[in-house]
Write an enzyme that holds these catalytic residues in place. Structure first.
Site, PDB file in Angstrom:
ATOM      1  CG  ASN A  48      -0.728   1.012  -7.766  1.00  0.00           C
ATOM      2  OD1 ASN A  48      -1.513   0.546  -6.947  1.00  0.00           O
ATOM      3  ND2 ASN A  48       0.547   0.709  -7.777  1.00  0.00           N
ATOM      4  CG  ASP A  58      -0.990  -1.663  -5.123  1.00  0.00           C
ATOM      5  OD1 ASP A  58      -1.520  -2.523  -5.849  1.00  0.00           O
ATOM      6  OD2 ASP A  58       0.230  -1.398  -5.158  1.00  0.00           O
ATOM      7  CG  HIS A  59      -2.521   2.607  -1.490  1.00  0.00           C
ATOM      8  ND1 HIS A  59      -1.904   1.807  -0.548  1.00  0.00           N
ATOM      9  CD2 HIS A  59      -1.530   3.094  -2.274  1.00  0.00           C
ATOM     10  CE1 HIS A  59      -0.589   1.840  -0.740  1.00  0.00           C
ATOM     11  NE2 HIS A  59      -0.345   2.610  -1.783  1.00  0.00           N
ATOM     12  NE  ARG A  64     -13.504  -1.370  10.958  1.00  0.00           N
ATOM     13  CZ  ARG A  64     -14.539  -0.583  11.272  1.00  0.00           C
ATOM     14  NH1 ARG A  64     -15.696  -0.754  10.679  1.00  0.00           N
ATOM     15  NH2 ARG A  64     -14.394   0.340  12.161  1.00  0.00           N
ATOM     16  CG  HIS A  77       3.499  -4.259  -5.441  1.00  0.00           C
ATOM     17  ND1 HIS A  77       4.340  -3.382  -4.807  1.00  0.00           N
ATOM     18  CD2 HIS A  77       4.143  -5.461  -5.457  1.00  0.00           C
ATOM     19  CE1 HIS A  77       5.452  -4.026  -4.452  1.00  0.00           C
ATOM     20  NE2 HIS A  77       5.339  -5.284  -4.824  1.00  0.00           N
ATOM     21  NE  ARG A 133       3.973  -3.298  -0.969  1.00  0.00           N
ATOM     22  CZ  ARG A 133       5.225  -2.846  -0.913  1.00  0.00           C
ATOM     23  NH1 ARG A 133       6.181  -3.574  -0.364  1.00  0.00           N
ATOM     24  NH2 ARG A 133       5.526  -1.669  -1.383  1.00  0.00           N
ATOM     25  NE  ARG A 171       3.259  -3.817   3.156  1.00  0.00           N
ATOM     26  CZ  ARG A 171       4.424  -3.174   2.938  1.00  0.00           C
ATOM     27  NH1 ARG A 171       4.409  -1.910   2.596  1.00  0.00           N
ATOM     28  NH2 ARG A 171       5.563  -3.767   3.087  1.00  0.00           N
ATOM     29  CG  HIS A 172      -1.275  -3.148  -1.009  1.00  0.00           C
ATOM     30  ND1 HIS A 172      -0.806  -3.851  -2.084  1.00  0.00           N
ATOM     31  CD2 HIS A 172      -0.294  -2.269  -0.655  1.00  0.00           C
ATOM     32  CE1 HIS A 172       0.413  -3.406  -2.374  1.00  0.00           C
ATOM     33  NE2 HIS A 172       0.758  -2.468  -1.531  1.00  0.00           N
ATOM     34  CD  GLU A 197       3.818  -1.614  -9.221  1.00  0.00           C
ATOM     35  OE1 GLU A 197       3.834  -1.713  -7.977  1.00  0.00           O
ATOM     36  OE2 GLU A 197       3.710  -0.541  -9.796  1.00  0.00           O
ATOM     37  CB  THR A 212      19.612   2.086  -6.380  1.00  0.00           C
ATOM     38  OG1 THR A 212      18.347   2.709  -6.570  1.00  0.00           O
ATOM     39  CG2 THR A 212      19.858   1.137  -7.538  1.00  0.00           C
ATOM     40  CB  THR A 213      21.203   5.208  -2.488  1.00  0.00           C
ATOM     41  OG1 THR A 213      21.531   5.619  -3.802  1.00  0.00           O
ATOM     42  CG2 THR A 213      22.385   4.583  -1.822  1.00  0.00           C
ATOM     43  CD  GLU A 229       6.541   2.454 -13.349  1.00  0.00           C
ATOM     44  OE1 GLU A 229       5.971   1.562 -14.010  1.00  0.00           O
ATOM     45  OE2 GLU A 229       6.040   2.978 -12.339  1.00  0.00           O
ATOM     46  CG  HIS A 254       7.066   5.986  -5.835  1.00  0.00           C
ATOM     47  ND1 HIS A 254       6.632   4.789  -5.303  1.00  0.00           N
ATOM     48  CD2 HIS A 254       7.291   6.808  -4.790  1.00  0.00           C
ATOM     49  CE1 HIS A 254       6.622   4.884  -3.980  1.00  0.00           C
ATOM     50  NE2 HIS A 254       7.004   6.105  -3.644  1.00  0.00           N
ATOM     51  N   GLY A 255       4.728   8.545  -6.510  1.00  0.00           N
ATOM     52  CA  GLY A 255       4.588   9.822  -5.822  1.00  0.00           C
ATOM     53  C   GLY A 255       4.003  10.952  -6.654  1.00  0.00           C
ATOM     54  N   GLY A 266      -0.897   5.910  -8.266  1.00  0.00           N
ATOM     55  CA  GLY A 266      -1.830   5.242  -7.370  1.00  0.00           C
ATOM     56  C   GLY A 266      -2.207   6.036  -6.155  1.00  0.00           C
ATOM     57  CG  HIS A 267      -0.544   7.220  -1.654  1.00  0.00           C
ATOM     58  ND1 HIS A 267      -0.502   8.547  -1.273  1.00  0.00           N
ATOM     59  CD2 HIS A 267      -0.878   6.522  -0.551  1.00  0.00           C
ATOM     60  CE1 HIS A 267      -0.783   8.633   0.013  1.00  0.00           C
ATOM     61  NE2 HIS A 267      -1.010   7.419   0.474  1.00  0.00           N
TER      62      HIS A 267
HETATM   63  N1  PXP Z   1       5.285   2.545 -10.084  1.00  0.00           N
HETATM   64  C1  PXP Z   1       5.787   1.573  -9.290  1.00  0.00           C
HETATM   65  C2  PXP Z   1       6.807   0.652  -9.853  1.00  0.00           C
HETATM   66  C3  PXP Z   1       5.318   1.411  -7.973  1.00  0.00           C
HETATM   67  O1  PXP Z   1       5.809   0.430  -7.199  1.00  0.00           O
HETATM   68  C4  PXP Z   1       4.297   2.269  -7.512  1.00  0.00           C
HETATM   69  C5  PXP Z   1       3.719   2.088  -6.154  1.00  0.00           C
HETATM   70  O2  PXP Z   1       4.614   2.349  -5.179  1.00  0.00           O
HETATM   71  C6  PXP Z   1       3.832   3.270  -8.364  1.00  0.00           C
HETATM   72  C7  PXP Z   1       4.343   3.384  -9.645  1.00  0.00           C
HETATM   73  C8  PXP Z   1       2.760   4.220  -7.951  1.00  0.00           C
HETATM   74  O3  PXP Z   1       3.224   5.052  -6.948  1.00  0.00           O
HETATM   75  P1  PXP Z   1       2.183   5.953  -6.152  1.00  0.00           P
HETATM   76  O4  PXP Z   1       1.251   5.023  -5.457  1.00  0.00           O
HETATM   77  O5  PXP Z   1       3.052   6.739  -5.237  1.00  0.00           O
HETATM   78  O6  PXP Z   1       1.478   6.797  -7.173  1.00  0.00           O
END
Ligand code: PXP
Length: 247
Positions: free
Chosen positions: A13, A15-16, A24, A49, A51, A55-56, A76, A106-107, A157, A197-198, A219-220
């Site tokens: 990913n 995005d960042h 900038r 993604h 959005r 934002r990115h 995404e 969801t929560t 996913e 994610h994460g 990604g992040h």
């Molecule tokens: N999968 C989905 C559906 C996401 O929305 C994201 C980004 O938030 C990721 C995976 C990747 O997550 P991360 O950037 O925390 O690795």
């Protein structure tokens, strides 16, 4: 013999990279250049993604990613008319529906496909009719998986955020158990199982070892790690860590 999905794909990913560029304005660093580098380093796909607030990733990034990279693009998107129109225009390989507003989730942060069934059904149908592989980003819960299958999505996913954020030890082990049960249940329903994610070097192994998981989207952490070691080495190490866990 238990089922083992043979090749575990890595979706990177980017995005960042766009987040840093947008800090900038201008064109540097370019997420398309990052996608090309990711391909060289062994990524199997690129995830981005778009959005609602841009934002990115920007609209022009999606246009260039579909035109310029040789890898499948996983787009995404929120389940909105605007995003549906963009997906139908660019026809990415895959579209992953993600929540953007509080009431859609969801929560645990996944898309609430049980509560959102009526809204999601026509969007999923239109994406599928256009030949786009639909994935639903959901919490690892049976009711969400059952509804994803009923909605006709070929892929889910599983949200690994709660697993990654849990303190190492009993709490994380419990989250991993939920992931394992959800992956097996979803696979039994005929769904292809992705997760993300994460994830980082520490948390990726146990998820990569779940035999039904076919793809991880990360990604992040990779973009952050790239500051210290470079994007290629960060992706290569992630790939090796995934391979070792799967073996
Ligand atoms: N999968 C989905 C559906 C996401 O929305 C994201 C980004 O938030 C990721 C995976 C990747 O997550 P991360 O950037 O925390 O690795």
């Amino acid at each position: 013999m238990p089922y083992v999905h043979q090749h575990l794909r890595l979706g990177v990913n980017i995005d960042h990279v766009a987040t840093v560029r947008n800090a900038r304005g201008g064109t540097h660093p370019d997420p398309v250049r990052a996608a090309l580098l990711a391909a060289e380093a062994g990524a199997d796909g690129i995830t981005a993604h778009l959005r609602e607030d841009r934002r990115h990733i920007a609209d022009s990034d999606i246009e260039r990613l579909t035109a310029e990279i040789g890898l499948p693009l996983n787009f995404e998107m929120a389940a909105t008319g605007e995003m549906l129109a963009i997906a139908l225009k660019h026809r990415p390989h895959a579209a992953c529906l993600v929540p953007e507003r509080r009431e859609e989730r969801t929560t645990e942060g996944g898309l609430d496909v049980v509560g959102g069934h009526n809204h999601l059904a026509p969007i999923i149908a239109k994406l599928r009719d256009a030949g786009i592989r639909v994935s639903l980003f959901i919490a690892p819960d049976r009711p969400q998986l059952d509804m994803a299958a009923r909605l006709g999505a070929p892929v889910v996913e599983l949200h690994t955020g709660p697993y990654c954020h849990a303190a190492a030890g009993a709490l994380r082990a419990a989250e991993l158990k939920r992931m394992a049960e959800a992956a097996a249940h979803g696979h039994g329903l005929g769904l292809e199982i992705h997760a993300g994610h994460g994830l980082d070097f520490e948390t990726v192994g146990d998820v990569a070892a779940l035999p039904e998981v076919a793809e991880l989207n990360i990604g992040h952490f990779l973009i952050g790690e790239a500051i210290f070691v470079g994007l290629g080495p960060a992706i290569r190490r992630m790939r090796l860590t995934m391979n070792a866990a799967r073996a």
